[in-house]
Scaffold this motif. Structure first.
Motif, PDB file in Angstrom:
ATOM      1  N   ARG A   1      -0.934   9.421  -6.981  1.00  0.00           N
ATOM      2  CA  ARG A   1      -0.623   8.153  -6.340  1.00  0.00           C
ATOM      3  C   ARG A   1      -0.043   7.231  -7.402  1.00  0.00           C
TER       4      ARG A   1
ATOM      5  N   SER B   1      -1.941   7.564 -10.995  1.00  0.00           N
ATOM      6  CA  SER B   1      -3.376   7.860 -10.893  1.00  0.00           C
ATOM      7  C   SER B   1      -3.837   9.073 -11.680  1.00  0.00           C
TER       8      SER B   1
ATOM      9  N   ALA C   1      -5.058   8.101 -15.601  1.00  0.00           N
ATOM     10  CA  ALA C   1      -4.421   6.993 -14.894  1.00  0.00           C
ATOM     11  C   ALA C   1      -3.987   5.911 -15.880  1.00  0.00           C
TER      12      ALA C   1
ATOM     13  N   ARG D   1      -5.827  -3.627  -8.541  1.00  0.00           N
ATOM     14  CA  ARG D   1      -6.490  -2.602  -9.344  1.00  0.00           C
ATOM     15  C   ARG D   1      -6.986  -3.182 -10.658  1.00  0.00           C
TER      16      ARG D   1
END
Length: 334
Positions: free
Chosen positions: A38, A57, A111, A331
């Motif tokens: 992702r 990710s 990530a 995030r």
């Protein structure tokens, strides 16, 4: 006078989407980490000035060919695991300088998120005016790494996504004064680390290991889609399996056998994404890339990409572009 502001964002559901990780630059990408990929990309342009922000990710390997005639200055915004560029070990807030016509390779072991600006060397004097050290062309002709001060680096990793988010909301034509202000804000976030950098660490991969890995990758690229066995690599480069394993593990965090398998799996992934179920079968594509035991291949594939090969086949990226910068901020603040 006025300058057009443009902000383009998209979500990524495969490592292939990182090929344009920096506006105007083609980067070869390979997935290293296991799991469903992702990611997100945002490209912001103010006239001919550009800022790129990306996140993903799982671990990836990135390489830029030495044909790009632009100067790229990048900052690591966040990282869940080790990140190396050339032989530099990087931490969030660190800045990397990629001179024009210089090949580049980086390894993200987990990530991560980054930001980068791309510009002509001829524009250095005007972009960095007022800073004699930075406005000197000689300062940008060599690849370099600047270790961030913890306070300055942390502020910059927050500042750049915030600027992109603010400009995303405006999506308008800027006056020359406003365009100059935002360009200075972006540049200052990057150059603050350069001007107040700490001495670099010396714990990165050895240059000899980097050189061997790069030579192996160049060889793999030269043979195209043909599957290559580990014994062939050892014979071509007259190196023992133990030495080859040590070099790959130091640079990429995984052994050469696993690397070769991941590279073939990535080639299968790309081929399946570009094909229609009526045109090929998973078995045909797998065998073309050196996988004979289809049950084992399917397990390897699912471990790496988080889905079965039959799920990838025929899927095309047609999702609408969401607000990527907002996702980055969410995030970061979460």
């Amino acid at each position: 006078m006025s300058r057009l502001l443009s902000v383009n964002s998209c979500n990524l559901d495969g490592f292939e989407g990182l090929h344009r990780a920096i506006q105007g630059t083609h980067v070869d990408v390979m997935q290293l980490g296991r799991g469903k990929f992702r990611g997100s990309l945002t490209h912001l342009g103010i006239g001919d000035f550009s800022l790129s922000i990306g996140s993903f990710s799982v671990g990836v390997r990135t390489q830029r060919a030495p044909s790009d005639d632009k100067l790229v200055i990048g900052m690591l915004l966040s990282a869940k695991d080790r990140v190396t560029h050339w032989s530099f070990d990087m931490r969030p807030g660190d800045v990397l300088v990629m001179p024009p016509n210089t090949e580049h390779d980086g390894s993200f072991h987990g990530a991560s998120a980054y930001a980068a600006i791309r510009l002509d060397l001829a524009d250095v004097a005007s972009v960095f005016r007022g800073e004699p050290r930075l406005s000197d062309l000689a300062s940008w002709r060599d690849k370099n790494h600047f270790r961030s001060d913890s306070v300055i680096g942390l502020a910059a990793t927050r500042r750049l996504p915030l600027i992109a988010s603010c400009l995303w909301e405006q999506q308008a034509t800027l006056s020359d004064a406003a365009a100059d202000f935002w360009k200075r804000s972006i540049v200052d976030a990057l150059t603050g680390t350069i001007l107040h950098s700490l001495p670099p660490d010396t714990g990165g991969p050895l240059p000899s290991a980097m050189r061997l890995v790069r030579e192996v990758e160049n060889y793999l690229n030269s043979v195209g889609a043909r599957p290559v066995h580990i014994s062939e690599i050892c014979a071509v480069f007259n190196v023992s399996r133990r030495s080859l394993h040590r070099a790959f593990y130091d640079v990429l965090g995984l052994g050469p056998v696993t690397f070769l398998r991941h590279k073939r799996l990535c080639a299968v992934h790309s081929a399946l994404r570009e094909s229609a179920p009526a045109e090929v079968t998973v078995a045909e594509v797998a065998m073309q890339h050196g996988f004979i035991e289809l049950g084992r291949f399917s397990r390897y594939y699912r471990l790496l990409f988080g889905e079965y090969p039959s799920e990838t086949l025929g899927i095309h990226n047609t999702a609408a572009a969401p607000d990527v910068v907002a996702a980055l901020q969410e995030r970061r603040l979460g």
